[in-house]
Design an enzyme around this catalytic site. Structure first.
Site, short mmCIF file in Angstrom:
data_model
loop_
_atom_site.label_atom_id
_atom_site.label_comp_id
_atom_site.label_asym_id
_atom_site.label_seq_id
_atom_site.Cartn_x
_atom_site.Cartn_y
_atom_site.Cartn_z
N SER A 123 16.91 44.99 3.33
CA SER A 123 17.14 45.38 1.95
C SER A 123 18.59 45.25 1.51
CB SER A 123 16.68 46.83 1.74
OG SER A 123 17.39 47.72 2.58
N HIS B 45 10.43 44.11 0.58
CA HIS B 45 11.19 43.18 -0.26
C HIS B 45 10.68 41.74 -0.18
CE1 HIS B 45 14.24 46.26 -1.16
NE2 HIS B 45 13.99 46.67 0.07
N LYS C 49 8.37 47.40 -6.15
CA LYS C 49 9.40 46.35 -6.24
C LYS C 49 8.81 45.15 -6.99
CE LYS C 49 11.79 48.26 -2.26
NZ LYS C 49 10.94 49.48 -2.18
#
Length: 395
Positions: A183, A211, A242
């Protein structure tokens, strides 16, 4: 009061080291262009990689889900809170992301943090050895600590060091735990080699793809799909706050693994299920991610990434070699990093300063987070501001 004084002293120490964190108030929906603390800004801070958080279809899905199921779930998944929306989402996810294992099954969670803690504490325990990458996310670190396993930290992405540690182990149960995309650096874990080690040593490989999900792999199915990995040793964790633009998370693995989590994962059993409207919206997001619009957004994001990489390579500071939407620029000390973030802020650009303990001491950085919602004009504005700041001009 003595107790308050000790906390005030601790806060003053954080201030002296440039480590106190501050919240900002977003007054509009999460997007590339936002109103924050009363000012219009271009945001490079969120993890909304596909620009879906404010998508009209997802807002409509939340409203539809609330109309159908109400505002809350009313209970834990095992005590009345497991709705048709949750069940449908899990079935869809198992089919969408579960190609890495026979008999895939998915289990949904309120947050990625909860999914990581639940998975590690259920699969590991006393007598287990858990091998954790040095740069893993805090939720994996906390899950490892709470598991009561023997935790061994291997140097970041160093598969040779990990192999030596595994060779020296006589533990009956082993877990290799890693982020899929890290990240704060944006680099991808060496998953093919990690999986080979897991299979050789009879270990689980737990991959937190917070991610990567939605962004990497065919149809956005994540980093495991991008590398075409397949093994019953894999336990895959994805999040929906996300690239998916909503909230929540899921663990996807062989059906036996998921059934074990249902029976033993305390962070799943003893908490209220997320609102069904959220699960309903995530299902709508998956339709966008795997469809033509999702592919168009990923293609635009890839172009933005390449343009940003070229921009950062020409800067005074040290970019991290990342091919993902996370584009860090390592500055070094806390004070300089904070000052640079303030300069960007004065230009109407939200480029957050990341400092220890989130990153190692001496590697404080600006974390530029790209979204398919950004335009090349937004990048030009960022590049012009970076040039002025490097030249020492007025912000």
């Amino acid at each position: 009061m003595y107790l308050l004084d000790t906390l005030r002293e601790g806060l003053a120490e954080l201030d002296s080291r440039g480590l106190r964190r501050h919240r900002r108030i977003a007054e509009t929906a999460c997007a590339a262009h936002m109103r924050v603390d009363g000012r219009e800004i271009v945001g490079f801070a969120s993890n909304d990689y596909l620009g879906l958080a404010a998508h009209p279809a997802l807002a409509a899905a939340v409203a539809e889900g609330a109309e159908r199921y109400g505002a809350g779930s009313g209970g834990s998944h095992l005590l009345g809170g497991h709705s048709r929306a949750h069940a449908q989402l899990e079935q869809t996810l198992a089919a969408f992301c579960g190609g890495f294992v026979d008999a895939p099954r998915a289990l949904s969670f309120c947050t990625g943090y909860m999914a990581n803690v639940a998975t590690l504490t259920a699969l590991a325990g006393r007598g287990t050895t858990l091998y954790s990458d040095a740069l893993n996310h805090a939720s994996l670190i906390d899950g490892a600590r709470l598991s009561r396993a023997d935790v061994q930290i291997y140097p970041h992405a160093d598969t040779d060091a990990l192999a030596a540690m595994l060779d020296a182990s006589d533990a009956g149960v082993k877990l290799i735990v890693t982020d899929g995309v890290f990240s704060m650096d944006g680099n991808v874990a060496p998953l093919a080699t990690l999986l080979a080690l897991a299979e050789r040593h009879g270990a689980w490989l737990v991959v937190d793809d917070a991610h990567g999900f939605g962004v990497l792999g065919p149809q956005g199915r994540g980093v495991v799909a991008e590398l075409a990995l397949r093994s019953p040793h894999l336990v895959y964790i994805c999040t929906f706050g996300k690239a998916a633009g909503v909230a929540g998370a899921a663990v996807i693995a062989h059906e036996t693994v998921i059934e074990w989590l249902v029976q033993r994962a305390r962070a799943y059993i003893f908490t209220t299920a997320s609102p069904p409207a959220v699960a309903h919206a995530v299902s709508a997001s998956l339709e966008l991610i795997r469809g033509d619009e999702g592919e168009t957004r990923r293609a635009h994001l890839r172009a933005l990434i390449e343009r940003t990489r070229a921009m950062l390579r020409a800067s005074h500071w040290q970019p991290v070699d990342s091919h993902t939407a996370i584009q860090p620029l390592v500055i070094g000390d806390n004070e300089t990093t904070l000052a640079l973030a303030a300069r960007f802020d004065a230009e109407g650009l939200w480029v957050p300063a990341i400092r220890p303990p989130t990153v190692p001491v001496g590697t404080s950085r600006l974390r530029i987070s790209l979204s398919a919602g950004h335009s090349f004009d937004d990048l030009a504005r960022l590049e012009n501001a970076l040039s002025r700041i490097e030249a020492g001009g007025n912000a």
